[in-house]
Design an enzyme around this catalytic site. Structure first.
Site: not given
Length: 548
Positions: A42, A81, A102, A163, A292, A296, A337-338, A481
């Site tokens: 992630d 995500t 999301n 997740k 991820d 963040h 995923d990004h 993101h």
């Protein structure tokens, strides 16, 4: 594979590092792999991969010795995500998967806030988009595992992630085992039977979680990133070591420990279920989410992310070594995923003075107050999940009121210096689905790849490059993101299998290409008209891995 001891394997600073595997010989595997291992890291941007690639010595090093596509793209505009994970094993963009964000808004629902989470069943009573019942209800297309199981019911499909949305979007509704981190342990869909093995792993995680965690060692190569960045209110990031107090599950989630735990569970399920040991090919998808949460919480360029990258490399190496020791013929795909963007405060210190945070006046709550003052209308006039992305006009507005509100909004958006463009629902819907190299798409083509009728908003707001859509970093996340720019769209796509000759293709490809590529390696036919992606030939030279 020897019996797994969860507490021992969960040590993210294990001294046992995976040895660098020998370079693959230029040969073509003659038979399909017995196990597909699909890994999503992630928020693992192409930039992050390139930055740390030279330092990988274990699991990530192995991945660079296979078929390497450093310019993979989550080609759509909604780089979040859930949309990203929905593309990886379906071969389809969000415009086909239906996973546009999301969270989106269903203005017909009885919920007061109208919000719907991508991996929930909102029909469940007394639920909200934050307190929900997890479900694969909204995914409109089958995953690779679903297609494999339809072709051969003996196929076992397993999905494990940090997740729920990662596990669900990659595993799909027909997965035999579907597990994700639920805050205190790994959990599954409502109504599914508990797994004794997962209970055992959860016990090991709980034991570790209930102990103080000292700070992790800083690799020597991370020293240049080890400086504090002031984010205001007496807070800073950049020098963290992931020390935590006993019972601090939030700190556990945003640390390399979580990825280590997820890989322990994945390895245990592979062994327990005998994946890759029968005549058919099985598949396990693994969502590693710590990257991820760290991005963040601390940003992508500090000591925290540096420690995470070294840990990720080491833990993946140990995971692959366990599969090797068990003699499994497996094929690995690794992507993201990004991407992600570092916090503007550190960027401004490192040669990027133009970096900025979003104007709070662009937040939906502030816009609603502005609209009320400008139009004289009351109530919630605009719904949105932040200052950018899909925006929805209230359905209670009359046509005249709707025009009045839309005109007022456009006057704000079109003149604001932080907004790149605003596209209407009609403009996006009228745009043909994009084709060709994803790096050359226009913004409206990216938007079309994310557009799903009935779910997408009345407007799509896109911020200018280098605008972070978090106004205040002292009250939660510091970086994020979600933009349509390459820093969020571009991700690595890597394939490795023993005996597969390595090569690198620097031209752009899509994550939607992953599913048909993996399907081809096991001889699974996928009708071209049902997906957006295309098979990538992952055999170097004149040999061909894709069907004619």
């Amino acid at each position: 594979m020897a019996a797994l001891c969860a507490p021992a394997l969960l040590n993210a600073q294990s001294a046992a590092a995976s040895a660098t595997p020998a370079a693959a010989t230029p040969a073509v595997p003659a038979t399909p792999p017995k196990l597909i291992v699909a890994i999503s890291v992630d928020q693992f941007s192409g930039d992050l991969f390139n930055e740390y690639r030279q330092h990988y010595i274990a699991g990530m090093k192995r991945m660079t010795q296979g078929a390497v596509f450093p310019r993979g793209y989550q080609s759509h505009a909604a780089t979040e995500t859930c949309p990203g994970h929905s593309t990886i094993l379906t071969g389809s963009r969000p415009s086909r998967t239906g996973i546009i964000a999301n969270t989106w808004f269903d203005l017909e629902t009885a919920r007061a806030d109208k919000a719907v989470y991508c991996a929930e069943d909102e029909s469940q009573p007394e639920t909200t988009s934050e307190a929900y019942v997890a479900s694969a209800l909204h995914l409109k297309v089958p995953t690779l595992g679903g297609r494999m199981k339809a072709a051969n019911p003996a196929t076992r499909v397993v999905s494990v992630a940090g997740k729920d949305r990662a596990a669900i979007m990659m595993g799909g509704p027909t997965a035999d085992q579907l597990w994700w981190w639920g805050g205190k342990g790994y959990v599954t869909l409502k109504g599914r039977v508990d797994n004794a093995l997962v209970t055992q792993v959860n016990a090991g995680v709980a034991k570790m979680l209930n102990e103080d965690r000292p700070g992790m060692e800083l690799p020597a190569e991370c020293a240049s990133r080890d400086f504090a960045v002031d984010i205001g209110a007496g807070k800073s990031v950049g020098t963290g070591r992931f020390a935590r107090k006993a019972g601090d599950a939030r700190a556990f989630r945003a640390s390399p420990e979580q990825d280590a735990a997820t890989l322990v569970l994945a390895a245990a399920l592979i062994e327990n279920m005998g994946l890759g040991k029968q005549s058919q090919t099985d598949i396990i998808s693994i969502g590693l989410s710590a990257n991820d949460y760290i991005g963040h919480t601390y940003g992508t360029e500090g000591a925290e992310m540096c420690i995470q990258q070294y840990s990720l490399d080491r833990e993946l190496g140990a995971f692959f070594d366990r599969l090797d020791a068990d003699g499994i013929d497996y094929e690995v795909m690794l992507t993201a995923d990004h991407g992600g963007h570092d916090l503007p405060e550190r960027h401004r210190q490192n040669a990027m003075p133009m970096e900025a945070r979003i104007d709070p006046a662009l937040e939906p709550r502030a816009l609603n107050a502005t609209l009320a003052a400008k139009t004289g209308l009351s109530g919630t006039l605009l719904y949105g999940d932040g200052p950018a992305g899909d925006m929805y006009l209230a359905r209670t507005l009359s046509p005249a009121q709707r025009k009045k509100v839309a005109d007022a909004l456009m006057a704000i958006w079109k003149t604001h210096p932080q907004i790149q463009t605003v596209l209407t629902n009609a403009e996006i819907a009228a745009t043909p689905s994009p084709s060709g190299p994803p790096e050359s798409w226009s913004l409206i083509q990216e938007a079309r790849a994310s557009f799903y009728p009935g779910r997408s908003g009345d407007f799509l707001v896109m911020l200018k490059p280098r605008i972070t859509p978090i106004a205040d970093p002292t009250k939660g996340y510091v970086a994020t993101h979600g933009s349509p720019w390459d820093l969020d769209r571009r991700v690595p796509i890597l394939f490795w299998r023993k005996g597969l000759a390595g090569f690198e293709q620097p031209l752009g490809v899509e994550t939607a290409d992953i599913m048909p590529t993996l399907a081809a390696t096991i001889g699974l036919s996928v009708p071209r008209g049902e997906i957006d992606g295309q098979c990538l030939d992952i055999i170097a030279g004149p040999e061909e891995s894709c069907p004619k």
